[in-house]
Design an enzyme around this catalytic site. Structure first.
Site, short mmCIF file in Angstrom:
data_model
loop_
_atom_site.label_atom_id
_atom_site.label_comp_id
_atom_site.label_asym_id
_atom_site.label_seq_id
_atom_site.Cartn_x
_atom_site.Cartn_y
_atom_site.Cartn_z
N GLY A 196 0.83 -1.20 0.00
CA GLY A 196 0.00 0.00 0.00
C GLY A 196 0.86 1.25 0.00
N SER A 197 0.45 2.24 -0.78
CA SER A 197 1.26 3.44 -0.92
C SER A 197 0.46 4.70 -0.66
CB SER A 197 1.87 3.49 -2.32
OG SER A 197 0.82 3.46 -3.28
N ARG A 226 -20.09 13.54 12.07
CA ARG A 226 -20.64 13.02 10.81
C ARG A 226 -21.83 12.10 10.96
NH1 ARG A 226 -14.87 11.82 8.13
NH2 ARG A 226 -14.64 14.01 7.70
N HIS A 250 -17.98 6.40 3.72
CA HIS A 250 -16.79 7.22 3.67
C HIS A 250 -15.54 6.62 4.30
CE1 HIS A 250 -14.47 10.83 3.37
NE2 HIS A 250 -14.36 10.97 4.67
N GLU A 294 -5.91 3.08 7.44
CA GLU A 294 -7.31 2.69 7.44
C GLU A 294 -7.48 1.17 7.44
OE1 GLU A 294 -9.58 4.99 4.66
OE2 GLU A 294 -11.41 3.84 5.04
N ARG A 322 -15.30 8.08 13.29
CA ARG A 322 -14.06 8.85 13.22
C ARG A 322 -14.36 10.33 13.06
NH1 ARG A 322 -11.43 11.26 8.83
NH2 ARG A 322 -12.51 10.15 7.19
C1 LIG Z 1 -12.91 11.88 -0.53
C2 LIG Z 1 -12.21 11.64 0.77
C3 LIG Z 1 -11.95 12.71 1.62
C4 LIG Z 1 -11.28 12.52 2.81
N1 LIG Z 1 -11.01 13.60 3.61
C5 LIG Z 1 -10.29 13.42 4.74
C6 LIG Z 1 -9.91 14.55 5.52
O1 LIG Z 1 -10.21 15.70 5.19
N2 LIG Z 1 -9.19 14.34 6.64
C7 LIG Z 1 -8.81 13.10 7.04
O2 LIG Z 1 -8.15 12.97 8.05
N3 LIG Z 1 -9.15 12.01 6.30
C8 LIG Z 1 -9.87 12.14 5.16
N4 LIG Z 1 -10.20 11.04 4.40
C9 LIG Z 1 -9.78 9.72 4.83
C10 LIG Z 1 -8.33 9.47 4.49
O3 LIG Z 1 -8.00 10.01 3.25
C11 LIG Z 1 -7.99 8.00 4.45
O4 LIG Z 1 -8.62 7.32 5.47
C12 LIG Z 1 -6.52 7.77 4.61
O5 LIG Z 1 -5.82 8.56 3.71
C13 LIG Z 1 -6.16 6.33 4.43
O6 LIG Z 1 -4.79 6.20 4.19
P1 LIG Z 1 -4.12 4.79 4.03
O7 LIG Z 1 -2.70 5.02 3.74
O8 LIG Z 1 -4.46 3.95 5.18
O9 LIG Z 1 -4.83 4.10 2.80
P2 LIG Z 1 -5.02 4.54 1.21
O10 LIG Z 1 -4.61 5.93 1.05
O11 LIG Z 1 -6.37 4.11 0.93
O12 LIG Z 1 -3.96 3.63 0.52
C14 LIG Z 1 -4.18 2.26 0.31
C15 LIG Z 1 -3.08 1.76 -0.58
O13 LIG Z 1 -3.07 0.35 -0.61
C16 LIG Z 1 -2.95 -0.11 -1.92
N5 LIG Z 1 -3.55 -1.44 -1.98
C17 LIG Z 1 -4.79 -1.78 -1.56
N6 LIG Z 1 -4.99 -3.09 -1.74
C18 LIG Z 1 -3.85 -3.59 -2.28
C19 LIG Z 1 -3.44 -4.87 -2.70
N7 LIG Z 1 -4.24 -5.92 -2.60
N8 LIG Z 1 -2.22 -5.01 -3.25
C20 LIG Z 1 -1.40 -3.95 -3.36
N9 LIG Z 1 -1.73 -2.71 -2.97
C21 LIG Z 1 -2.94 -2.54 -2.44
C22 LIG Z 1 -3.61 0.93 -2.75
O14 LIG Z 1 -3.13 0.90 -4.04
C23 LIG Z 1 -3.20 2.20 -2.03
O15 LIG Z 1 -1.95 2.60 -2.47
C24 LIG Z 1 -10.88 11.21 3.19
C25 LIG Z 1 -11.12 10.14 2.34
C26 LIG Z 1 -11.78 10.34 1.14
C27 LIG Z 1 -12.02 9.18 0.25
#
Ligand SMILES: Cc1cc2nc3c(=O)[nH]c(=O)nc-3n(C[C@H](O)[C@H](O)[C@H](O)COP(=O)(O)OP(=O)(O)OC[C@H]3O[C@@H](n4cnc5c(N)ncnc54)[C@H](O)[C@@H]3O)c2cc1C
Ligand code: SF4
Ligand code: SF4
Ligand code: FES
Lengths: 616, 319
Positions: A54-55, A321, A389, A415, A426
């Protein structure tokens, strides 16, 4: 720390040359033997010390932290898409973290709001540590180059976010997530992190309780291969795509990590805790973020009433929310909305802010209004309704100090993980710092672990790889199947989940959904993909993702059915009250080899914050 | 109506035509149309998309030869732009290696990004513990470039990359270098300027195609000019690029400053001089040359001519 990689070196050292199952001929092992600190891997499988899946912010921060902790380790980030295509990029509103104490804000208050916002399902010790780390994270992000919007003194600017008692949501215009991702990517490049893009993790192998690696499919070539790693960090994001077209998240949020963890015998914690955001655009669920309300936007029903006064008079639109989302759905159900059924909506009005302020602080939101609804929110209010969301639930992590799962060698962050920061709901702005903070902790601990550990035997990993190789052949082999089978099923799953396990839940709806899930699973198992080409077979990728969504849906349903109370985003119309006596507990879902799911409970850690009614 | 899509299955290239009812797609975005085709007509069609809200950069494709962000382009806009055409030709971004159908390989671009060291190295007065301070003006100077979503549209349109990509990088790479070099928090802009110079900075032909189509209204061409000015200011002015820049500058300043005089310069000095015409733009933005004086009349008009000339020169050069 090496900063410069030629492309050749990159390929050599990242070197999980897929299709190189017979690795002895490729020199992959030699490349790795040089970078690895302990006993070289002798099984002939591609390998690396710390493997991050994940990136998003979580994965990128984990990678940098691991590199900084121990520059001798090979650290590889795997992602099914390019690093900047994750959910993190889409975040708009901001990132919480107390950096200004002049107005009486404190880490403790941040923790308190988080606990209360999460309807007390939050582990309080975790929340306190989290709030501490969050403050530090903001400065660190600034230091590594994130261009935060600035206040008049040149410090990081902040705005109000729902459920907060102080203003502590730091932001970069309304593109905080985009800017955060790019900052983290730049920093990862600076620290020599290597990437394997277009690689899909299919499964995770746990043998004798230890994590020994993952099965990857190189989407570009179709090759499926085992990759051994001393430690693995799962940062695969959430699973809100269980509501398919009624979510704000990107197409990739299919819960691959949680599903793989379930299959590997690990725990999926609080899976029923899915958050609904009050303001998605009517068509397709894309988000109009909290920033719009944070800046002073108001909600109106078809009578032109500012209806939030009926529900949370003192907070109005700035209530958390779950409450705002339910208020909107109530207006819709009681006939005070525009349109009907899935097309029903209320209005969000920011016009009074004036063009200049909208253009400066909400440009992205305005753009989305134009793109999806043909509405310019400088001129008139925009049609919105709730959308799924965020996933509060995720892979069970034992402590925020390590972000380790119960399986040694396996860590989870962002997440995808659940270390009980968010509980049942959240707060806006808490998830970007969750990803940033927990990613870093996971990275540090994964590096520490990898420095001491040896590679696992890899037997189970091999078996899993063979299983997936034949699975690909079986599903795509005949080239038969109807083009629409899978996509229709995906839509139906999303709609069924939304109606029965959405904002308002009841026993009878949930039981009906269980039958549906059984039917969907049977249909899913019969699907064949009419594309035999292994090269970039995205239909097969989507097929695998749909399987994961079905698993995540079933786990969520299990938790939702058993939790006979209303708490945070989990709202049961047949059990309107929160029941601390019986349910001040995390639901812990596991799956056995036969695919049957089991539910257990774990007490919430209560600390200094008194459990009380959640009132705003 | 018809969509002719350029396809590649890993071994061979071919074209495939899909027929859809206009009413099924006219309310959609271009990405919506691609999804419609994949989900209803042919699931072997491959393209990439993630956010569907114009922020992740995954969905760049070409329509009738021009690059677009698919999720940010409404079909109605395309109908308008192409005068109600009932056939559209969809192809992958240009100047990238195609992996499959409309999906392209980003790995080399990311490795190019790595070359300019896009990560900020903050001044010593700042710390990880307390972060940085930046005033509004300093922030405004860089924030535009931060809008770049790495969609590749600029690279797809880049004439220099099409001509020869062995000594050049994607335009957005220079934009990234510029944004960090220009950041008030940076310890030393040269950390990013030097590798830019070493990796093709002077080879931009300033055709401005990158700028014209960027969905985020970023001008990589201007950022390149800015980097050049910075490089020269900091004494990085030896080598072929800067030498040409100087001679061209002299030509322009010494002659009467009329456009046909530039043509004269072209005739006398040969094509390669004009290939460095970007320098003129560099110098203009460094405030060393007033474009209005040179071209007479409106800046944009003169600029158009310049672009045309460079293109012509470029074509001649290729022959
Ligand atoms: C529209 C929107 C607005 C938001 N606004 C806010 C905000 O204002 N403030 C706030 O705090 N949060 C906000 N959030 C929530 C927040 O953006 C996310 O919860 C958070 O960025 C999650 O980060 P993460 O690194 O855990 O996962 P992600 O950023 O979801 O990254 C997941 C990564 O895993 C990779 N991946 C998944 N499955 C696989 C697999 N099987 N094999 C290889 N790679 C895989 C994907 O390619 C991706 O790179 C928002 C979310 C959305 C959708
Ligand atoms: S500069 Fe513009 S066109 Fe180029 S990648 Fe960035 S956003 Fe896309
Ligand atoms: S101006 Fe330079 S970077 Fe932009 S398209 Fe032309 S040659 Fe490429
Ligand atoms: S799908 Fe993300 S920019 Fe188009």
């Amino acid at each position: 720390m090496t900063e410069q990689f030629t492309r050749r070196e990159f390929l050599q050292s990242a070197c999980i040359t897929m299709g190189a199952l017979a690795v002895s001929t490729t020199g992959v092992e030699k490349a790795f033997a040089a970078t690895s600190t302990s006993t070289p891997n002798t099984s002939g499988m591609p390998s690396c010390d710390v493997l991050i899946i994940g990136s998003g912010a979580a994965g990128l921060r984990a990678a940098v932290a691991a590199r900084k902790k121990n520059p001798n380790l090979s650290v590889v980030v795997v992602s099914k898409v390019m690093p900047t295509r994750s959910a993190t990029t889409m975040a708009e509103g901001g990132i919480n973290g107390v950096i200004d104490f002049s107005e009486g804000d404190s880490f403790e208050l941040h923790a308190k709001d988080t606990v209360k916002g999460g309807d007390f399902l939050v582990d309080q010790d975790t929340a306190l540590k989290f709030a501490n780390y969050a403050g530090a994270a903001i400065h660190e992000l600034d230091y590594i180059g994130m261009p935060f919007s600035r206040d008049s003194k040149g410090n990081v600017d902040k705005r109000y976010a729902g459920g907060a008692s102080k203003i502590r949501c730091n932001f970069a215009s309304d593109k905080t997530g985009h800017i955060l991702t790019h900052t983290c990517l730049d920093d990862a490049l600076k620290h020599g992190v290597k990437f394997l893009m277009d690689h899909h993790m299919l499964d995770l192998s746990i043998e004798n309780g230890h994590c020994e690696g993952v099965v990857l499919r190189n989407i570009r070539t179709g090759d499926i291969a085992p990759v051994r790693a001393k430690s693995v960090v799962l940062a695969t994001g959430g699973y809100t795509r269980v509501f398919w077209n009624r979510t704000s998240t990107p197409y990739i949020a299919t819960g691959d990590g949680a599903a793989a963890a379930l299959r590997a015998g690990l725990i999926f914690k609080d899976p029923e805790m899915l958050q609904f955001h009050p303001t998605g655009v009517c068509h397709g669920g894309t988000l109009i973020t909290e920033a719009a309300r944070g800046e002073g936007g108001i909600l109106l029903n078809n009578l032109g009433e500012r209806f939030m006064k009926r529900y949370v008079p003192n907070k109005m639109e700035l209530a958390p929310r779950d409450i705002v989302a339910r208020s909107i759905e109530t207006e819709i159900r009681e006939g005070r909305a525009f349109g009907h059924d899935m097309e029903a909506y209320v209005l969000l009005d920011v016009t009074h802010l004036g063009k200049e302020k909208i253009m400066r602080n909400l440009p992205q939101i305005r753009h989305i209004g134009l793109l999806f609804e043909n509405m310019d929110l400088v001129e008139k209010p925009i049609a919105i309704r709730p959308t799924a969301h965020y996933s509060m639930g995720g892979i069970h992590v034992t402590s925020i100090d390590t972000m380790a799962t119960p399986a040694p060698g396996l860590f989870a962050a962002g997440e995808a993980s659940c270390v009980s920061i968010h509980g049942a709901n959240r707060l806006g702005g808490n998830s970007l710092c969750d990803a940033t903070v927990t990613g870093k902790i996971a990275g540090i601990n994964a590096a520490e672990y990898a420095a001491k550990a040896d590679f696992g035997a890899g037997k189970r990993l091999n078996d899993l790889t063979l299983k997936w190789t034949s699975h690909f052949k079986e599903i795509t082999g005949s080239g038969k199947g109807n083009v629409n089978d899978m996509y229709a099923l995906r839509e139906e799953l999303g709609a069924a989940n939304w109606y029965n396990m959405g904002i308002f839940r009841t026993e009878s709806k949930l039981l009906a959904l269980a039958d549906k899930h059984a039917e969907f699973q049977a249909r899913y198992d019969a699907i064949r993909i009419p594309n035999t080409n292994p090269v970039f077979n995205t239909a097969y990728t989507e097929y695998v993702e749909l399987g994961n969504l079905l698993l995540a849906s079933r786990a969520a349903l299990m938790g939702a059915t058993a939790r006979k109370e209303s708490r945070g985003s989990h709202f049961r119309e047949d059990y309107l009250k929160r029941d601390d006596e019986n349910f001040l507990k995390h639901s812990m879902v596991t799956m056995d080899e036969s695919g049957k799911m089991h539910l257990d409970w774990k007490d919430v850690v209560v600390g200094q914050f008194k459990i009380e009614e959640r009132k705003y | 109506m018809k969509f002719i899509i350029d396809r590649f299955d890993g071994k061979k290239n071919y074209q495939q035509t899909y027929t859809v009812e206009k009413k099924d797609i006219e309310a959609l975005t271009l990405l919506g149309t691609l999804l419609f085709i994949k989900q209803h007509l042919d699931l072997t069609l491959n393209f990439t998309a993630s956010c569907r809200m114009a922020i992740c950069g995954a969905c760049g494709v070409r329509v009738n030869g021009h690059s677009y962000l698919a999720c940010d382009t409404k079909m109605t806009e395309l109908f308008e732009e192409y005068k109600d055409a009932d056939t559209f030709r969809i192809s992958p971004l240009s100047n990238y290696t195609v992996i499959s159908d409309l999906a392209v390989d980003w790995e080399p671009a990311i490795e190019n990004l790595r070359k300019v060291k896009p990560g900020l190295v903050a001044k010593d007065k700042f710390s990880e513990k307390e972060g940085c301070v930046q005033n509004q003006e300093e922030y405004d100077r860089i924030v535009g470039q931060w809008d770049c979503i790495l969609c590749g549209v600029c690279a797809s349109e880049c004439n220099k990359l099409s001509a020869d990509r062995s000594d050049y990088m994607e335009p957005f790479v220079y934009t990234h270098a510029w944004k960090v070099a220009n950041d008030s928090r940076t310890k030393d802009p040269m950390i990013h300027v030097k590798p830019s110079v070493a990796n093709g900075l002077w080879n931009c032909v300033h055709c401005h195609e990158c700028t014209n189509r960027c969905p985020k209204h970023i001008s990589a061409a201007d950022d390149i000019a800015g980097l050049r000015a910075l490089a020269m200011k900091k004494g990085l002015n030896s080598g072929v690029g800067p030498a040409h820049a100087k001679s061209f500058y002299t030509d322009l300043v010494e002659d009467s400053g009329r456009l046909n005089e530039i043509r004269l310069a072209l005739r006398t000095e040969g094509v390669s001089t004009v290939l460095r015409a970007g320098t003129a733009v560099t110098l203009m933005s460094a405030g060393k040359m007033n474009p209005l004086e040179i071209f007479g009349g409106h800046e944009i008009e003169g600029h158009k001519d310049l672009v045309k000339m460079i293109e012509a020169a470029h074509a001649a050069h290729k022959e």
